[in-house]
Design a protein around this motif. Structure first.
Motif, mmCIF file in Angstrom:
data_model
loop_
_atom_site.group_PDB
_atom_site.id
_atom_site.type_symbol
_atom_site.label_atom_id
_atom_site.label_comp_id
_atom_site.label_asym_id
_atom_site.label_seq_id
_atom_site.Cartn_x
_atom_site.Cartn_y
_atom_site.Cartn_z
ATOM 1 N N MET A 104 86.548 56.252 -34.285
ATOM 2 C CA MET A 104 87.340 56.271 -35.519
ATOM 3 C C MET A 104 88.638 57.077 -35.335
ATOM 4 O O MET A 104 89.678 56.727 -35.868
ATOM 5 N N ASN A 107 79.207 49.918 -26.226
ATOM 6 C CA ASN A 107 78.374 49.299 -27.262
ATOM 7 C C ASN A 107 77.266 48.463 -26.630
ATOM 8 O O ASN A 107 76.134 48.440 -27.101
ATOM 9 N N ARG A 108 77.620 47.764 -25.541
ATOM 10 C CA ARG A 108 76.614 46.941 -24.860
ATOM 11 C C ARG A 108 75.540 47.833 -24.227
ATOM 12 O O ARG A 108 74.352 47.510 -24.254
ATOM 13 N N ARG A 128 96.691 55.584 -34.671
ATOM 14 C CA ARG A 128 97.544 54.408 -34.465
ATOM 15 C C ARG A 128 99.038 54.761 -34.420
ATOM 16 O O ARG A 128 99.734 54.379 -33.483
ATOM 17 N N MET A 179 95.175 49.351 -26.846
ATOM 18 C CA MET A 179 93.994 49.043 -27.661
ATOM 19 C C MET A 179 93.114 47.988 -26.981
ATOM 20 O O MET A 179 91.898 48.020 -27.106
ATOM 21 N N GLY A 180 93.767 47.059 -26.256
ATOM 22 C CA GLY A 180 92.998 46.067 -25.501
ATOM 23 C C GLY A 180 92.116 46.749 -24.468
ATOM 24 O O GLY A 180 90.920 46.461 -24.351
ATOM 25 N N LEU A 221 105.100 49.312 -29.782
ATOM 26 C CA LEU A 221 104.108 48.400 -30.355
ATOM 27 C C LEU A 221 103.391 47.588 -29.276
ATOM 28 O O LEU A 221 102.165 47.417 -29.313
ATOM 29 N N ALA A 222 104.165 47.103 -28.285
ATOM 30 C CA ALA A 222 103.541 46.309 -27.224
ATOM 31 C C ALA A 222 102.617 47.183 -26.377
ATOM 32 O O ALA A 222 101.510 46.772 -26.015
ATOM 33 N N TYR A 225 91.245 49.977 -24.424
ATOM 34 C CA TYR A 225 90.268 50.841 -25.093
ATOM 35 C C TYR A 225 89.080 50.023 -25.606
ATOM 36 O O TYR A 225 87.921 50.434 -25.488
ATOM 37 N N SER A 226 89.396 48.834 -26.137
ATOM 38 C CA SER A 226 88.333 47.986 -26.682
ATOM 39 C C SER A 226 87.371 47.528 -25.591
ATOM 40 O O SER A 226 86.177 47.390 -25.831
ATOM 41 N N ARG A 227 87.908 47.294 -24.382
ATOM 42 C CA ARG A 227 87.027 46.908 -23.270
ATOM 43 C C ARG A 227 86.040 48.045 -22.975
ATOM 44 O O ARG A 227 84.849 47.813 -22.782
ATOM 45 N N ALA A 244 99.472 47.811 -28.237
ATOM 46 C CA ALA A 244 98.573 46.652 -28.189
ATOM 47 C C ALA A 244 97.840 46.613 -26.852
ATOM 48 O O ALA A 244 96.626 46.362 -26.810
ATOM 49 N N GLU A 245 98.552 46.903 -25.792
ATOM 50 C CA GLU A 245 97.933 46.895 -24.460
ATOM 51 C C GLU A 245 96.868 48.001 -24.352
ATOM 52 O O GLU A 245 95.785 47.793 -23.832
ATOM 53 N N GLU A 276 85.152 50.446 -25.056
ATOM 54 C CA GLU A 276 84.283 50.597 -26.231
ATOM 55 C C GLU A 276 83.182 49.534 -26.226
ATOM 56 O O GLU A 276 82.007 49.821 -26.492
ATOM 57 N N ARG A 277 83.578 48.281 -25.889
ATOM 58 C CA ARG A 277 82.581 47.202 -25.898
ATOM 59 C C ARG A 277 81.517 47.429 -24.825
ATOM 60 O O ARG A 277 80.341 47.167 -25.028
#
Lengths: 256, 684
Positions: free
Chosen positions: A190, A223-224, A196, A212-213, A205-206, A215-217, A209-210, A219-220
């Motif tokens: 969170m 989570n898995r 942000r 967060m992409g 901004l670009a 970070y999300s990998r 976005a890169e 994070e996922r």
């Protein structure tokens, strides 16, 4: 304060704009018949106009208790019809055909549009000033910057990766994974999302976005690992933690 | 070798994710849900998503009975089941309108299969178009997707500990209990009137009456645990929804009523409904559209990065976790071809039912065309007789003004050829068939333009719907259907009803699936599923749904015909309320009654609202102006409760304990609504 003013201008402009738009098809019934002229004919009603009255000037009601229209929907507003409506005190009619010249409140919509642009400019400028002022530091109320949070998450993943082989039972391993990743899911993730504006100011901004992409990998993958541990598939969980460390290490390069 | 590798990767065995049992379960449960919800939707006017139901059932069957389901396997099962189910809302909002307009569909009619083909194309397109947006909406913008979060909470409940499972169960029980009264009233098992509480009626609580507000102020709270739960999960950002509702129902409507901008025949109690149709809905849809366009423009840098990342991911060694852009382009191409074929063939279908020259019937009759004062056997005998006459005709066709016109004979067609253009134009005008913008294009080019515009519009509408569901959980699908029909009728002409409904169905199916896919991908992100596996499985099963819904519609129409003489609408057990609303729009377009300027001004305001720090503002305000106040008020209360809980117990507690309870409320209502739908279907 400036931001509140900007938002207030936006809110008021929106209200005024929608009020103006509401009248776009409801012109005033003037004394000049030609105001409702369109080409060779006249505008048509898009809703009933007026209400029939009896000899005692009370509204006539149908069997369901509803007022009976004086002129039905679809009727062409010929001079005769207009005159009848005027005589019955009707001041506005809803018509099918739109025309800027008939629209009294067009100026209000233009004013509202100006207000929305002005308000947007004030709030965006204020937001940019705030970001510039805070720079790479934390936002008010936020404990750590996104960079620190990512390092903490990575630290948790690394310690988990090192500790798991030392634990003897599968249930201990599963518990360790569930508990530590739980902290990431509920507290730390969170904070990254809340950062942000700081990230955008640092990376653009670009770049954000890169980031967060990436970070999300990570994070996922964590989570898995959590799901696999909950299902008792510890090999998968272990591999996912390793993958999360890989993704997290790549992510840190964004701040270098 | 590569294929074998891809297959092995999809069906990996160490940690069960994509399995045969999950797929079989998903298709079976998806078909049952689709049929039941299609019927219920035609009866009561709204549908429900299947993700939460499938997740709960998946747990029961895969984990409980088969004793081997994992969290991710159940996630794949719910993804596929909801993909098979979800297309029903797109179909029931649009297709029954053809029956209502007296255009019959049968299993042997080409129109039936054209619409089915277009809907399958739409389903593929909606699922494929959402692939590159996953990164943008879920990973970068971090939209909440409340139902997706709720489903993830259900899936994670075995690992979250018994206390949280109990909280979830408590929410389910309470949600089901509260919704029971609403469902029971549909079955005449319960009547709110019997409670003797005047402010409670048919699942709504009339707060305005309690507060003695003037009748033109609508302040109704829907008794909807789903909305409450979704509002709670959305939290503070969802409050903007309430702001738009207040603007529409507590400012614009009362002002318009008191200023005399409404007809004198509209009473104070009818003012909210009149205001909704006359200005709130068109303005709201316009705001949505403008807001979404502004959102896309403002997010272009991030969108470009997301697209680049998706393109790059397909070139990664050892495979990637995301479907590449090649799949999106292929699916878009395939769907465009399907839409082109459907648009071309539907353009060849004569729009007239009577010969312009001889005034005799040239297309089969249905009981809809017949007088109601003769008995049913007489009606059917008459239909058979007239249809035999029509079939015996040696009809001929001509193209004019973008339409195909059928004549009772070649001689009649030749007479038409000799008519002056003004007479021909008058004929079209008299039959509600004004020329469209593409009227002078050759049929092949016209169909191509409509297909390309259709694909582009589906992409845009998919983004709008996904944004709306991501931010609020509400999906403005009927508004998008309305715009599609208007768009096609502007291009093809106001008589191009079949083409408009056909593309409307394709778009609605596409957008509902886009939104559903995003919810499922959000769930997948939270449980650590591989997006690629979810995307592949959804693409594999997504074509099943429209076929099931279309067949169910045919069965219901036939059953209604036999029992009431009518396929749908008032007087039948399935009144198809949404299709009736669309019918009103079609006749409105034909009669020149559409307030286009209001849509335009709404779009202008929505676009300008997006210039501030929050580019989605126009979307939220537009959505709330367009939704019934009863739904958004309850949703807003959910948002307020979340804010209070956060203030009182902190953000972590609110997420830890509040979200499972809110998810339970969503599941409780969904489960009970599903049981009600199945009971309606079984007893019909």
């Amino acid at each position: 304060m400036t931001r509140i003013v900007g938002n207030l201008i936006i809110a008021i402009s929106l209200v005024l704009g929608t009020i103006a738009a509401t009248t776009a098809y409801v012109p005033r019934l003037t004394d000049t018949d030609s105001d409702l002229q369109i080409g060779v004919g006249f505008a048509h009603l898009n809703a009933p106009a007026g209400a029939a009255k009896n000899a005692f000037t009370e509204f006539e009601l149908d069997d369901n208790g509803n007022r009976i229209p004086l002129i039905e929907t679809g009727t062409e507003l010929t001079p005769f019809v207009q005159s009848k409506l005027r005589q019955n005190g009707v001041t506005r009619v809803r018509i099918k055909e739109f025309n800027f010249q008939r629209w009294e409140l067009s100026w209000l919509l233009a004013l509202a549009a100006f207000g929305l642009i002005l308000g947007a400019r004030i709030v965006t400028r204020e937001a940019a000033n705030e970001i510039a002022k805070h720079g790479a530091t934390t936002q008010p109320g936020q404990v750590d910057s996104p960079e620190v949070v990512v390092q903490t998450i990575l630290g948790i993943a690394r310690s988990l990766h090192e500790d798991l082989p030392k634990l003897s039972s599968d249930s201990d391993k599963a518990n360790a994974i569930l508990t530590r990743i739980d902290r990431v899911q509920k507290h730390l993730s969170m904070q990254v999302v809340d950062g942000r504006n700081i990230l955008i100011s640092q990376l653009g901004l670009a770049g954000f976005a890169e980031f967060m992409g990436g970070y999300s990998r990570m994070e996922r993958a964590l989570n898995r690992a959590w799901s696999a541990a909950a299902d008792g598939v510890l090999d998968e969980a272990f591999d996912c933690i390793a993958a999360a460390i890989r993704h997290g290490s790549n992510l840190q390069k964004a701040f270098d | 070798m590569n294929r074998q590798h891809a297959f092995r990767e999809l069906f990996q065995t160490r940690y069960r994710e994509v399995t045969l049992s999950a797929i079989i379960f998903a298709i079976a449960i998806g078909i049952v849900m689709n049929a039941a919800i299609t019927y219920a939707g035609l009866k009561i006017g709204f549908t429900l998503g299947g993700s939460a139901i499938a997740a709960v059932l998946g747990f029961g069957i895969l984990r409980g009975i088969l004793k081997r389901g994992t969290i991710l396997e159940t996630n794949i099962a719910q993804t596929c089941a909801s993909a098979v189910n979800t297309s029903n809302s797109g179909i029931i909002f649009t297709v029954p309108v053809l029956f209502l307009l007296g255009l019959p569909l049968t299993i042997t009619s080409s129109t039936f299969w054209l619409i089915t083909l277009a809907a399958v194309g739409g389903a593929i397109l909606g699922t494929a178009f959402i692939v590159p947006l996953r990164k943008q909406m879920i990973e970068i913008d971090r939209l909440r997707f409340p139902t997706g979060m709720g489903v993830a909470t259900i899936l994670k409940s075995p690992g979250a500990g018994p206390k949280k499972a109990t909280v979830l169960l408590g929410g389910i029980v309470l949600g089901a209990f509260v919704y029971w009264f609403v469902a029971a009233e549909q079955f005449n098992l319960f009547n709110y009137g019997s409670l003797g509480i005047e402010v409670l009626s048919a699942g709504e609580f009339d707060a305005a009456r309690l507060l003695n507000l003037p009748a033109q102020f609508e302040l109704i709270l829907g008794i909807a645990p789903f909305a409450l739960g979704a509002g709670y999960i959305t939290g503070r950002p969802g409050l903007l929804i309430l702001a738009g509702g207040i603007l529409a129902y507590h400012l614009l409507t009362p002002i318009a009523y008191s200023m005399g901008w409404m007809p004198l025949t509209v009473s104070a109690a009818d003012a909210p409904a009149y205001g909704f149709a006359a200005f709130n809905r068109p303005l709201g849809i316009g705001l949505l559209l403008g807001g979404a366009m502004a959102g896309i423009v403002m997010a272009l840098p991030a969108l470009k990065t997301a697209l680049r990342s998706v393109a790059a991911s397909s070139r990664l060694k050892g495979g990637s976790d995301e479907l590449g852009l090649r799949v999106v382009v292929t699916a878009a191409g395939l769907a465009a071809v399907l839409l082109y074929a459907a648009a071309y063939v539907s353009g060849e279908i004569p729009f007239n039912r009577k010969c312009p020259v001889t005034d005799s019937w040239v297309s089969p009759l249905t009981v809809v065309d017949l007088p109601g004062d003769i008995s049913e056997p007489e009606q059917q005998a008459l239909v058979r007789l007239r249809n035999a006459e029509v079939n015996a005709l040696n009809t001929s066709t001509r193209g004019y003004g973008g339409y195909t016109i059928r004549f009772s004979s070649e001689a009649a067609a030749q007479t038409w050829d000799n008519w002056p253009i003004s007479t021909k134009d008058d004929y079209l005008e008299d039959n509600n068939a004004k020329k469209g913008l593409l009227a002078n294009f050759p049929a092949v080019l016209r169909a191509a333009v409509i297909a390309v515009v259709g694909v582009a519009w589906i992409w845009l509408a998919g983004i709008i719907i996904a944004q709306c569901t991501g931010m609020t959980d509400w999906s403005p699908i009927s508004g998008m259907a309305l715009l599609t029909v208007v768009l096609v009728m502007l291009l093809g002409g106001t008589g191009a009803v079949v083409g408009a409904v056909l593309l409307g169905a394709a778009l609605c199916v596409a957008t509902t699936l886009a939104a559903d896919m995003m919810q499922d991908l959000r769930t997948g992100h939270l449980v650590g599923a591989q997006p690629k596996r979810q995307q592949i499985m959804e693409l594999v099963v997504v074509g099943i749904g429209p076929i099931i819904s279309m067949l169910v519609i045919l069965v219901i129409a036939e059953s209604n015909r036999q029992s009431t003489g009518l396929p749908f609408g008032p007087g039948t057990p399935t009144s198809a309320p949404q299709a009736q609303a669309l019918q009103a729009v079609i006749t409105g377009v034909q009669g020149g009654e559409m307030p286009y300027a209001l849509y335009g001004f709404g779009a202008l305001l929505g676009g300008l609202l997006g210039l501030g720090t929050f580019s989605g503002l126009g979307v939220l305000v537009g959505l709330s102006m367009y939704l019934p106040f009863a739904a958004i008020a309850t949703y807003g209360i959910g948002c307020v409760i979340n804010m209070l809980v956060v203030k009182w117990k902190g953000q972590v507690w609110a997420e830890d304990w509040g979200v499972p309870f809110a998810a339970g409320l969503i599941v409780g209502e969904s489960l009970l609504a599903m049981i009600a739908s199945m009971t309606i279907l079984a007893t019909s």
